[in-house]
Each structure stands twice: as C-alpha cells, then as structure tokens.
Design an enzyme around this catalytic site. Structure first.
Site, PDB file in Angstrom:
ATOM      1  N   TYR A 197      13.267  -4.152  11.215  1.00 24.59           N
ATOM      2  CA  TYR A 197      14.320  -4.500  12.168  1.00 24.59           C
ATOM      3  C   TYR A 197      13.917  -5.792  12.865  1.00 24.59           C
ATOM      4  O   TYR A 197      12.752  -5.977  13.234  1.00 24.59           O
ATOM      5  CB  TYR A 197      14.470  -3.374  13.208  1.00 24.59           C
ATOM      6  CG  TYR A 197      15.436  -3.671  14.328  1.00 24.59           C
ATOM      7  CD1 TYR A 197      16.772  -3.281  14.250  1.00 24.59           C
ATOM      8  CD2 TYR A 197      15.016  -4.350  15.488  1.00 24.59           C
ATOM      9  CE1 TYR A 197      17.660  -3.550  15.281  1.00 24.59           C
ATOM     10  CE2 TYR A 197      15.901  -4.621  16.516  1.00 24.59           C
ATOM     11  CZ  TYR A 197      17.213  -4.221  16.406  1.00 24.59           C
ATOM     12  OH  TYR A 197      18.093  -4.486  17.421  1.00 24.59           O
ATOM     13  N   GLU A 235      21.323  -9.548  15.371  1.00 23.34           N
ATOM     14  CA  GLU A 235      20.551  -8.367  14.997  1.00 23.34           C
ATOM     15  C   GLU A 235      20.553  -8.223  13.474  1.00 23.34           C
ATOM     16  O   GLU A 235      21.620  -8.153  12.858  1.00 23.34           O
ATOM     17  CB  GLU A 235      21.179  -7.124  15.631  1.00 23.34           C
ATOM     18  CG  GLU A 235      20.413  -5.845  15.364  1.00 23.34           C
ATOM     19  CD  GLU A 235      21.150  -4.624  15.912  1.00 23.34           C
ATOM     20  OE1 GLU A 235      22.322  -4.417  15.550  1.00 23.34           O
ATOM     21  OE2 GLU A 235      20.540  -3.901  16.717  1.00 23.34           O
TER      22      GLU A 235
END
Lengths: 393, 297
Positions: free
Chosen positions: A115, A203
């Site tokens: 991530y 993101e």
C-alpha cells in the site's frame, strides 16, 4: 474531485509512475481492438468511482465489475455485458452506478501486494507518505489491527521529498537492489504528481511487485483540492458529472453548496456552519434533514429562487425550513426573495421561515403580508420544532 | 483590554478596491475602525472614498501610516502572495478573509512564516470584532465581514470556525445581556493560521475576558486539543458548540475543512472531549448563549 481509473492511469504515465498497460473502451468493438493491441491475458474493468467493483453485481444480473479473460472475443463479450449497465457495489448504494466505459488492461502476475499513499496531513500542515506491507486490503483495518505494519513519513512542505526519506520507506517495506530503485523512482513520480496537481490524496492500493521483478501501481484513487482546480483546467476537464448526485450537479451550476441526504425536511441556510447546525437541530427535534444547503453569505433573491427549485426537485421533501441570519444582508430583501421564489415554484408543502438580523422587522412584515402560507418562527429552536411538527401533524 | 485588536489599532486593507473589500471597508470605517491605508498593486497614490490613501505595496503602506494589522480581501489565486507580502512587511497581525485558497498555497505560506512574529488569522474567516461602547457597539474595531451591530461590549470571548454560526452565537449573547471582549473567527479551512487553542490562551491571559464561547465543527482535531489544554490550564468558564452531528462521513460540508475522514473528526468525539474537559456543551445551536449562562453558574 475524483477521477476514473483510466484517467488516473494517464496521469501516472505523465509522471513516470509505472502501471500495467491498459486501454479505455466505450464499445465492445473498442474493447476487442484494445485486447488485440495488448497481448494474450487481460482484465476488463468497469469504470465507476466506487470500490468493491470485483464483488459487485450488475442490475442485468451479470456478476462482477472486474473480469479476467484470455481472448479478444471474450473481452468484447464481457464489455458488452458491462457497458450501459448499472453496477451495484457496497460503496454505490442500491441505486448503483452507470458504466459507460471499461478499461481493458494487461493482466499482471503478482508476487506481493503493498500500500502506498500521499496525503495532505492537516494536523502537521504538510504532505505525509503512508506505506504498508499489507496491500490490496482495507488500509483502515490494517491501521486498527496491525498498526506496526503502517509506516508514515512526513515531508517538509518547502524542501520536498528527500532521498533519505525514500530510503527509509524502501527499507521498511523490505525492498532492496533493483526493486528499491524502481520503488524510489515510482515514489518520486507519485509525490511530484501530488504536489504539481494539487491533490489532497493519491492512494495506490495495491502497489505490487511481479515475479519478473517489476514494481507497478495496480489501482489508484485520487482526490483533488477543488479550490485549486482553477489552475488545472486539464484535470478539471476529467470530472465526470454522471458520477454525482444530479441535484448536486444542478446546484453547482448556481454556485450553491448542496449535499443531498435521505430525510424529508429540506433546509435553506446562509453560511456553512449555520447550515450544518440547522441539520443538527432538525434531528434533535426528531426530524430528518433532506439536505445540506448553504446559499452563501451574500445570498440574492435569484439564489434563493434557484435554491427552492433544487430543494423541491427531491420528491422526499415534505417541508422546507429556511434559516437566514441576515448579518449584513437586509432581511427584507431576503423575505422578498422568498415570497417571489414561492410564487415561481407553486409551493404546496409547509414552509417554515426563521429570519433574524438586519432590518428583520420589515422582513417579517413582508412574509406576513404575502399570500404565501408561511409559518413564521421566532428562533432556531422554534423553527426546527415547527418544521418537525408540520410533518407529523 | 481585548485580544489582538482594539479601538486604536491601525488597519490596512489589501484588496481595498475590489467590490467585496470596498464594501466591508466602508462598514468597518462606519463602525469606527481606524482603517488607515489600502493596498492595491498599481493604484498607489489614489484615495479610497476620498478618505483612505491607497498604496501599491504593503511595505509602503506600513512605512507611511504605521498600520500594524492587514485585512486580506484579495481573490484566492493571489491571496497566498498577499499574505506573504504582509508578513514580509512585518505587520503584527494578518486577517485573511478570502475563501477558496488552495490548500497547497496555505501549506507553503504556513511553512514560509516559520520564525516570523506575525500572527495569521484565517483564511476563509469572518475576521475579528472588538466591540465598542457606542450606538450598535460602534467605536470598536471591526476587521472582516461580521455585522457590527449585533455585538455589545462586555466580557465574553468568542472563538469560532464558522461565520454565520458565530453571528448566531453573538446575537444570542447580546440578547441575554452578555457583551463580548473580542470575537474571533479562525476560519473553516483545513490549514489555518491560528487555532482554537491559540485564541483560548489569549482569552485566558486577557483580564477583560471572564468567560469563553468556543464554536467548532466536524473535521480535524483542533477542538480536542483545545479541550485538553483548557482542562489543564484555563481558569475561566467555557461553553462550546460543535456543528455537524448529522453530517455524512466523507463529504465536505461547505467549509473545506469540515469533513469526517476515516471515522475521525466526528461531532460526537469532539463533544465528548469537551465535556470531559469540564466544558459546558450546548445541545443545540439555539442554546449557545444559555449554555454559557449555565457555565457561569
């Protein structure tokens, strides 16, 4: 403002952030051509602003907004089942989202998922990079269950991203050698994109490594600072109004700040803080607000008229509560605006008006003398109570 | 005494010739504010309303008039530069009224102000009022866009992130006979110059301020920090209200900073933090004034 996955991919390419090859398609034929251009294994992805696409269901019964296929004919067939159809996921609500484009992308073998995000951190008043070895899952759950697997690096607003900051993150994620180098280049590109495009969030979930040793951004979510869109006309042009609540699109045309909710008491207020508070007090007295609506500090008669039209386009609305604190504005001007607007829209539901401030006596007289059936209120509490009672009685 | 500004404060207005800046400069002059200069690049040497000299730079305006506070009414694309120009001219206080400044710009401005002694209020705020003792509270200092006449000179300090909600609170206070020492709108943007806690400290140190109303809203954790500070350090009664209990998560409620993200910044969490700090929390926005009466005991 959000954008679609295929648009995010274009931005990534512009900033040197590696992603799997992909081509956007608006028809099954375009999907076939895209697949032909890409190779042998593909994934066809419905383009909507919502998570959970893979587990979603189309209203025509077709399962899944993300499909792996291995021929151009299959790509076209899947695209045909998605395009023009409404996809429902856990994030869209039961009304779902219309799919008008799909992306055909090369399918990538994944070694491990990570991530990576860059956010504007309001507490530190600086950008912050958030990275984790746990990718492809809900990051908020990771933060809750295994906070030690989340790494944060604050970046100085004026110095920008430094090489040592990249090395720290790279080391924490367990990258070395060529993978670390690729990660560094990718992060630099993402950070430059974040700063230059006035993002509030980029993101990447997941960021992946492949068995061939590549580091790729597999899926991304962007959020841009609406206040900065004036200096990014190319990004503003990516906005897809079909993704928004049609009432909000209409309100934006009139520079009204409107957010649709599920209740039945509409409110029309000047100022954001007072508008939020008006929703709160409706709820406190047992009602449900139908919307947030701020007509702005300097509302005009025309603005009030437009606001009424937007509010009344919501079939759930059973009552309207107008709460205006006329600080500088003349309350009588506002009152005349309300009366005129009521005449234009042929109002047939209760209207509660609380008016306070500059020249309020004249304003109240204008309301009382008008032919419109207006329920006057003395203060904020009285207004909320009367609005709630007007529905229950 | 009051905080930040009083009736003798010399104020300059950046963007005095724009329609918004001009209108509110006239209202401030009528209130009794000593607006001694205006700044509009390229218009130096002219007079505003045959009364206030206009300069092309803040530096010149400060040198010629001794202004110590700048009010900023400059449109968003030019506002960051205007703030930095005022900081460069070493004014004591900058009050940025402008709504819609990009977050990146404010982030750079804040970082660029490190080490400066200039205090920034706002942006996206209604400004500051220190009420006077004349008719409709004239004779005080009004910087920004708040309606002057709702105020009343007294001993309650008001600090808020919102505009019209502040007017609502001031209105309730004045109607209850509770006058104000100073009313400060700190603004609704995610990055602002002065926080609740900074203003609470000033009110706590101000001998004229006897009690405080703090108005917050969803988003960020400034109210929680202020509550923790107040519990340990503030010896004056405080009442508070938090707007946005019914706001849906993930949506920006008008103000750029009013957003619940990732479950943080909810009204419920803020109210709990305030209550735990011994602060009287108004249940509804109609009870801000009476909540303070309760806090006063």
């Amino acid at each position: 403002m959000n954008i679609h996955e295929y648009q995010a991919k274009d931005l990534f390419e512009k900033f040197g952030v590696p992603t799997p090859k992909g081509i956007v398609a608006g028809t099954p034929d375009e999907a076939r051509e895209a697949a032909d251009a890409l190779g042998s294994n593909f994934v066809v992805k419905a383009q909507v602003h919502a998570g959970g696409r893979g587990k979603g269901t189309f209203k025509n019964g077709f399962q899944g907004g993300v499909h792996l296929v291995n021929s151009a004919a299959d790509a076209a067939e899947v695209a045909d089942k998605m395009l023009g159809q409404v996809l429902v996921t856990h994030q869209t609500g039961e009304e779902g989202k219309l799919v008008s484009k799909v992306m055909v992308a090369e399918s990538v073998d994944i070694e491990k998922e990570y991530y990576l995000a860059v956010l504007m951190d309001r507490e530190n008043q600086s950008p912050v990079i958030v990275a984790s070895t746990e990718g492809g899952v809900n990051i908020e759950e990771v933060a809750e269950k295994t906070p030690d697997k989340i790494f944060r690096e604050k970046v100085h607003p004026l110095l920008g991203l430094q090489p040592y900051e990249i090395r720290k993150l790279s080391s924490k994620l367990g990258f070395s050698g060529d993978t670390a180098k690729q990660f560094g280049r990718l992060l630099k590109g993402v950070f430059r994109l974040f700063m230059e495009c006035d993002c509030s969030m980029v993101e990447i979930n997941p960021l992946v490594t492949t068995p061939e040793g590549k580091v790729l951004a597999l899926d991304a979510k962007f959020d841009f600072d609406d206040n900065a869109l004036y200096r990014h006309p190319d990004i503003a042009a990516l906005h897809d109004p079909t993704e928004d609540d049609p009432r909000e699109v209409e309100a934006a045309k009139y520079h009204l700040n409107y957010i649709g909710l599920d209740g039945n008491i509409a409110c029309l207020v000047n100022g954001a803080g007072l508008a939020m508070s008006t929703m709160d007090i409706i709820k406190y007295y047992g009602g449900e607000p139908a919307n947030f609506l701020d007509v702005g500090g300097g509302a005009t008669q025309e603005q009030v008229g437009n606001a009424f039209k937007i509010i009344l386009s919501d079939p759930n609305v059973k009552c309207i509560l107008v709460n205006i604190f006329g600080g500088i504005m003349d309350c009588d001007v506002i009152a005349k605006g309300i009366v005129a607007a009521c005449g234009e829209v042929d109002l047939n539901i209760p209207l509660v008006v609380r008016l306070e401030g500059n020249n309020v006596a004249a304003g109240k007289k204008t309301l009382a003398d008008s032919e419109v059936a207006i329920i006057g209120a003395d203060d904020l509490a009285d207004a909320a109570e009367k609005a709630v009672n007007s529905i229950s009685s | 005494m009051s905080i930040l500004v009083d009736e003798n404060t010399k104020v300059l207005v950046q963007g005095i010739t724009g329609s918004f800046g001009a209108r509110h400069t006239r209202l401030s002059l009528d209130y009794g504010t000593k607006v001694v200069a205006g700044v509009t690049p390229g218009k130096g040497g002219q007079l505003f309303d045959d009364l206030v000299p206009i300069f092309s730079t803040v530096e010149e305006a400060v040198a010629e008039t001794g202004a110590t506070v700048s009010a900023i009414f400059v449109p968003p694309p030019f506002a960051a530069d205007a703030i930095l120009e005022a900081v460069d001219a070493e004014v004591d206080l900058v009050v940025a009224i402008t709504e819609g400044i990009p977050v990146m710009d404010m982030m750079r401005v804040k970082a660029g102000m490190a080490g400066s002694s200039t205090q920034l209020i706002g942006p996206n705020c209604p400004g500051i009022v220190t009420p006077g003792t004349g008719e409709d509270s004239r004779g005080g200092c009004r910087i920004g866009i708040a309606p002057g006449y709702i105020h009343k000179r007294g001993n309650v300090g008001v600090v808020s992130r919102s505009g019209t909600l502040t007017y609502e609170a001031v209105w309730q206070l004045s109607a209850l006979g509770l006058g104000q020492s100073s009313c400060v709108g700190i603004g609704g943007d995610p990055i602002n110059g002065t926080s609740h806690i900074d203003i609470l400290k000033m009110f706590n140190d101000d001998p004229e301020t006897e009690s405080i109303i703090m108005i917050g809203e969803i988003g960020g954790n400034a109210e929680e920090e202020a509550a923790a500070w107040a519990a340990a350090n503030c010896d004056k009664p405080i009442a508070a209200f938090i707007a946005g209990a019914t706001a849906p998560p993930g949506r920006r409620m008008g103000h750029a900073g009013a957003i619940i993200s990732g479950g943080h910044g909810t009204a419920a969490a803020k109210k709990a933090a305030l209550s735990n700090a011994g602060i009287t929390v108004a249940e509804t926005p109609a009870e801000m004034g009476t909540a303070l009466l309760k806090a006063l005991g």
